[in-house]
Design a protein around this motif. Structure first.
Motif: not given
Length: 264
Positions: A1-5, A93-96, A107-113, A121-124
Protein backbone atom coordinates in the motif's frame (compact mmCIF):
# COMPACT_ATOMS: atom_id res chain seq x y z
CA UNK A 1 0.00 0.00 0.00
CA UNK A 2 1.39 3.41 -0.93
CA UNK A 3 1.70 6.28 1.50
CA UNK A 4 -1.33 8.54 1.23
CA UNK A 5 0.40 11.68 -0.02
CA UNK A 6 -2.36 14.12 0.97
CA UNK A 7 -2.92 12.98 4.55
CA UNK A 8 -6.01 14.08 6.46
CA UNK A 9 -5.41 17.75 7.20
CA UNK A 10 -8.52 19.90 7.45
CA UNK A 11 -7.78 21.48 4.06
CA UNK A 12 -7.86 18.01 2.50
CA UNK A 13 -11.06 17.01 4.27
CA UNK A 14 -12.71 20.30 3.31
CA UNK A 15 -12.09 19.45 -0.33
CA UNK A 16 -13.25 15.85 -0.02
CA UNK A 17 -16.44 16.79 1.82
CA UNK A 18 -17.50 18.84 -1.20
CA UNK A 19 -17.80 15.66 -3.24
CA UNK A 20 -21.23 14.23 -3.99
CA UNK A 21 -22.55 11.44 -6.15
CA UNK A 22 -23.74 14.07 -8.61
CA UNK A 23 -20.40 15.86 -9.03
CA UNK A 24 -18.15 12.82 -8.60
CA UNK A 25 -20.02 9.69 -9.70
CA UNK A 26 -22.44 10.88 -12.36
CA UNK A 27 -21.04 8.34 -14.82
CA UNK A 28 -22.27 5.54 -12.52
CA UNK A 29 -25.70 6.77 -11.42
CA UNK A 30 -27.64 5.34 -14.36
CA UNK A 31 -26.53 1.83 -13.40
CA UNK A 32 -27.71 2.04 -9.78
CA UNK A 33 -31.06 0.96 -8.41
CA UNK A 34 -32.73 0.08 -5.14
CA UNK A 35 -31.70 -3.18 -3.51
CA UNK A 36 -28.15 -3.45 -4.86
CA UNK A 37 -25.31 -4.31 -2.52
CA UNK A 38 -22.54 -1.69 -2.61
CA UNK A 39 -18.88 -1.71 -1.59
CA UNK A 40 -17.33 1.76 -1.42
CA UNK A 41 -13.53 1.58 -1.32
CA UNK A 42 -11.72 4.63 0.00
CA UNK A 43 -14.92 6.06 1.46
CA UNK A 44 -13.10 8.91 3.23
CA UNK A 45 -15.39 11.56 4.73
CA UNK A 46 -18.36 9.62 3.38
CA UNK A 47 -20.30 12.22 1.42
CA UNK A 48 -20.29 10.25 -1.84
CA UNK A 49 -20.84 7.04 0.12
CA UNK A 50 -23.98 8.46 1.73
CA UNK A 51 -25.42 9.57 -1.60
CA UNK A 52 -24.81 6.19 -3.20
CA UNK A 53 -26.24 4.39 -0.16
CA UNK A 54 -29.53 6.27 -0.47
CA UNK A 55 -29.84 5.29 -4.13
CA UNK A 56 -29.30 1.55 -3.53
CA UNK A 57 -31.27 1.36 -0.24
CA UNK A 58 -32.42 -0.98 1.16
CA UNK A 59 -29.41 -2.78 -0.34
CA UNK A 60 -26.53 -3.28 2.10
CA UNK A 61 -23.58 -0.89 2.19
CA UNK A 62 -19.98 -1.74 3.06
CA UNK A 63 -17.44 1.07 3.46
CA UNK A 64 -13.73 0.26 3.33
CA UNK A 65 -10.76 2.39 4.29
CA UNK A 66 -7.07 1.75 4.82
CA UNK A 67 -6.84 3.02 8.41
CA UNK A 68 -8.91 3.32 11.58
CA UNK A 69 -8.59 7.11 11.33
CA UNK A 70 -10.04 7.20 7.83
CA UNK A 71 -12.91 4.79 8.48
CA UNK A 72 -13.87 6.82 11.55
CA UNK A 73 -14.43 9.79 9.24
CA UNK A 74 -16.81 7.72 7.12
CA UNK A 75 -18.68 6.44 10.15
CA UNK A 76 -19.13 9.92 11.60
CA UNK A 77 -20.72 11.18 8.37
CA UNK A 78 -22.96 8.17 7.82
CA UNK A 79 -24.09 8.19 11.47
CA UNK A 80 -24.93 11.89 11.13
CA UNK A 81 -27.06 11.10 8.08
CA UNK A 82 -28.72 8.07 9.69
CA UNK A 83 -27.24 5.56 7.25
CA UNK A 84 -26.37 2.02 8.34
CA UNK A 85 -23.20 0.40 7.02
CA UNK A 86 -20.64 -2.30 7.61
CA UNK A 87 -17.21 -0.76 8.20
CA UNK A 88 -14.02 -2.51 7.16
CA UNK A 89 -10.37 -1.52 7.54
CA UNK A 90 -8.32 -3.29 4.91
CA UNK A 91 -6.01 -3.26 1.93
CA UNK A 92 -7.66 -3.02 -1.49
CA UNK A 93 -4.75 -5.01 -2.94
CA UNK A 94 -5.80 -7.98 -0.78
CA UNK A 95 -9.42 -7.65 0.29
CA UNK A 96 -10.49 -9.78 3.24
CA UNK A 97 -13.95 -10.06 1.73
CA UNK A 98 -15.77 -12.99 0.10
CA UNK A 99 -15.79 -13.39 -3.67
CA UNK A 100 -18.85 -12.53 -5.78
CA UNK A 101 -20.53 -10.51 -3.04
CA UNK A 102 -21.31 -7.01 -4.32
CA UNK A 103 -23.47 -5.70 -7.12
CA UNK A 104 -21.46 -2.46 -7.23
CA UNK A 105 -17.82 -2.00 -6.23
CA UNK A 106 -16.87 1.68 -6.32
CA UNK A 107 -13.66 3.63 -5.75
CA UNK A 108 -13.37 7.38 -6.21
CA UNK A 109 -9.88 8.96 -6.46
CA UNK A 110 -8.29 5.83 -4.96
CA UNK A 111 -6.25 4.09 -7.67
CA UNK A 112 -3.95 7.10 -8.06
CA UNK A 113 -2.67 6.50 -4.52
CA UNK A 114 -1.89 2.78 -4.84
CA UNK A 115 1.33 0.89 -5.40
CA UNK A 116 -0.37 -1.67 -7.66
CA UNK A 117 -3.67 -0.44 -9.13
CA UNK A 118 -3.94 -3.47 -11.40
CA UNK A 119 -4.00 -5.91 -8.49
CA UNK A 120 -6.50 -3.63 -6.74
CA UNK A 121 -8.80 -3.75 -9.76
CA UNK A 122 -8.40 -7.51 -9.93
CA UNK A 123 -9.51 -7.73 -6.30
CA UNK A 124 -12.44 -5.42 -6.98
CA UNK A 125 -13.44 -7.72 -9.79
CA UNK A 126 -13.14 -10.78 -7.55
CA UNK A 127 -15.56 -9.44 -4.93
CA UNK A 128 -18.09 -8.26 -7.54
CA UNK A 129 -20.94 -10.56 -8.52
CA UNK A 130 -21.47 -11.73 -12.10
CA UNK A 131 -23.69 -9.09 -13.65
CA UNK A 132 -22.35 -6.45 -11.26
CA UNK A 133 -20.09 -3.49 -12.02
CA UNK A 134 -16.77 -2.05 -10.92
CA UNK A 135 -16.67 1.76 -11.10
CA UNK A 136 -13.55 3.90 -10.69
CA UNK A 137 -12.81 7.60 -11.19
CA UNK A 138 -9.38 9.23 -10.87
CA UNK A 139 -7.88 12.62 -11.58
CA UNK A 140 -5.02 13.13 -14.01
CA UNK A 141 -2.62 15.70 -12.58
CA UNK A 142 -0.55 16.17 -15.73
CA UNK A 143 -3.74 17.23 -17.52
CA UNK A 144 -4.66 19.92 -14.96
CA UNK A 145 -5.04 23.22 -16.82
CA UNK A 146 -5.23 26.78 -15.53
CA UNK A 147 -5.12 30.43 -16.48
CA UNK A 148 -3.40 32.79 -16.03
CA UNK A 149 -0.01 31.12 -16.17
CA UNK A 150 1.61 31.52 -12.75
CA UNK A 151 5.09 29.98 -12.30
CA UNK A 152 4.39 29.00 -8.70
CA UNK A 153 1.57 26.70 -9.83
CA UNK A 154 3.94 24.93 -12.23
CA UNK A 155 6.26 24.47 -9.24
CA UNK A 156 3.36 23.14 -7.17
CA UNK A 157 2.35 20.58 -9.81
CA UNK A 158 5.91 19.35 -10.29
CA UNK A 159 6.42 19.00 -6.54
CA UNK A 160 3.16 17.11 -6.00
CA UNK A 161 3.78 14.66 -8.85
CA UNK A 162 7.30 13.97 -7.58
CA UNK A 163 6.00 13.34 -4.04
CA UNK A 164 3.24 11.01 -5.23
CA UNK A 165 5.67 8.92 -7.28
CA UNK A 166 8.16 8.87 -4.40
CA UNK A 167 5.33 7.31 -2.38
CA UNK A 168 4.82 4.58 -4.97
CA UNK A 169 1.71 6.11 -6.52
CA UNK A 170 0.73 7.39 -9.99
CA UNK A 171 -0.73 10.92 -9.99
CA UNK A 172 -1.57 10.82 -13.72
CA UNK A 173 -4.02 7.99 -13.14
CA UNK A 174 -7.03 9.14 -15.15
CA UNK A 175 -5.52 8.33 -18.54
CA UNK A 176 -4.40 4.92 -17.32
CA UNK A 177 -7.71 3.50 -16.02
CA UNK A 178 -8.55 1.70 -19.24
CA UNK A 179 -5.13 0.07 -19.52
CA UNK A 180 -5.12 -0.91 -15.85
CA UNK A 181 -8.58 -2.49 -16.12
CA UNK A 182 -7.58 -4.43 -19.22
CA UNK A 183 -4.46 -5.67 -17.43
CA UNK A 184 -6.71 -6.82 -14.58
CA UNK A 185 -8.75 -8.88 -17.09
CA UNK A 186 -11.93 -6.91 -16.49
CA UNK A 187 -14.62 -6.51 -19.13
CA UNK A 188 -14.77 -2.87 -20.19
CA UNK A 189 -18.30 -1.47 -20.28
CA UNK A 190 -17.69 2.29 -20.43
CA UNK A 191 -14.72 4.68 -20.50
CA UNK A 192 -15.30 8.41 -20.10
CA UNK A 193 -14.06 11.58 -18.48
CA UNK A 194 -15.48 14.65 -16.73
CA UNK A 195 -14.04 17.82 -15.21
CA UNK A 196 -14.30 19.91 -12.12
CA UNK A 197 -13.90 23.56 -13.15
CA UNK A 198 -13.22 26.51 -10.85
CA UNK A 199 -13.81 29.88 -12.47
CA UNK A 200 -16.24 31.97 -10.40
CA UNK A 201 -14.87 34.27 -7.70
CA UNK A 202 -16.38 32.04 -5.01
CA UNK A 203 -14.97 28.86 -6.50
CA UNK A 204 -11.54 30.43 -6.99
CA UNK A 205 -11.39 31.59 -3.39
CA UNK A 206 -12.36 28.11 -2.20
CA UNK A 207 -10.05 26.09 -4.48
CA UNK A 208 -7.09 28.43 -4.30
CA UNK A 209 -7.48 28.91 -0.57
CA UNK A 210 -7.55 25.24 0.29
CA UNK A 211 -4.46 24.54 -1.86
CA UNK A 212 -2.59 27.50 -0.37
CA UNK A 213 -3.35 25.96 3.02
CA UNK A 214 -2.61 22.40 1.93
CA UNK A 215 0.81 23.21 0.48
CA UNK A 216 1.94 24.83 3.74
CA UNK A 217 0.10 22.84 6.43
CA UNK A 218 -0.52 19.20 5.53
CA UNK A 219 1.24 15.91 4.93
CA UNK A 220 2.34 17.29 1.56
CA UNK A 221 4.26 20.09 3.26
CA UNK A 222 5.73 17.70 5.83
CA UNK A 223 6.96 15.28 3.16
CA UNK A 224 8.39 17.99 0.92
CA UNK A 225 10.43 19.53 3.73
CA UNK A 226 11.53 16.16 5.16
CA UNK A 227 12.87 15.15 1.73
CA UNK A 228 14.48 18.60 1.39
CA UNK A 229 12.70 19.09 -1.93
CA UNK A 230 11.30 22.40 -0.65
CA UNK A 231 11.80 24.63 2.36
CA UNK A 232 9.25 26.81 4.12
CA UNK A 233 10.07 29.78 1.89
CA UNK A 234 9.42 27.64 -1.20
CA UNK A 235 6.08 26.45 0.16
CA UNK A 236 5.02 29.98 1.10
CA UNK A 237 5.92 31.17 -2.40
CA UNK A 238 3.73 28.42 -3.90
CA UNK A 239 0.90 29.33 -1.51
CA UNK A 240 1.19 32.97 -2.60
CA UNK A 241 0.91 31.76 -6.20
CA UNK A 242 -2.35 30.03 -5.36
CA UNK A 243 -3.67 33.18 -3.72
CA UNK A 244 -2.58 35.24 -6.73
CA UNK A 245 -4.50 32.88 -9.01
CA UNK A 246 -7.58 32.94 -6.77
CA UNK A 247 -7.64 36.76 -6.78
CA UNK A 248 -7.24 37.10 -10.54
CA UNK A 249 -10.49 38.00 -12.35
CA UNK A 250 -9.48 35.76 -15.28
CA UNK A 251 -8.67 32.81 -13.00
CA UNK A 252 -9.78 29.44 -14.40
CA UNK A 253 -8.76 25.94 -13.31
CA UNK A 254 -9.82 22.58 -14.73
CA UNK A 255 -9.38 19.22 -12.97
CA UNK A 256 -10.05 16.35 -15.41
CA UNK A 257 -10.78 12.82 -14.21
CA UNK A 258 -10.90 9.57 -16.12
CA UNK A 259 -13.85 7.27 -15.39
CA UNK A 260 -14.33 3.60 -16.04
CA UNK A 261 -17.11 1.07 -15.58
CA UNK A 262 -16.16 -2.57 -15.93
CA UNK A 263 -17.51 -6.02 -15.18
CA UNK A 264 -15.74 -9.02 -13.63
Amino acid sequence: MATYTHGHAESVLRSHRSRTAENSAGYLLGRLHAGQSLLDIGSGPGTITADLARIVAPGPLTALEATDEAIALTKAELDAQGIDATYVVGDVHDLDLPSRTYDVTHAHQVLQHLVDPVSALREMGRVTRPGGVIAVRDADYAAFTWWPLIPALDEWLDLYRRLARHNGAEPDAGRRLLSWARAADLQILQASSTNWTYATPTDRRWWGGLWAERITDSAIADQATALEWADRADLERIADGWREWADHPDGWFMVPSGELIAAP
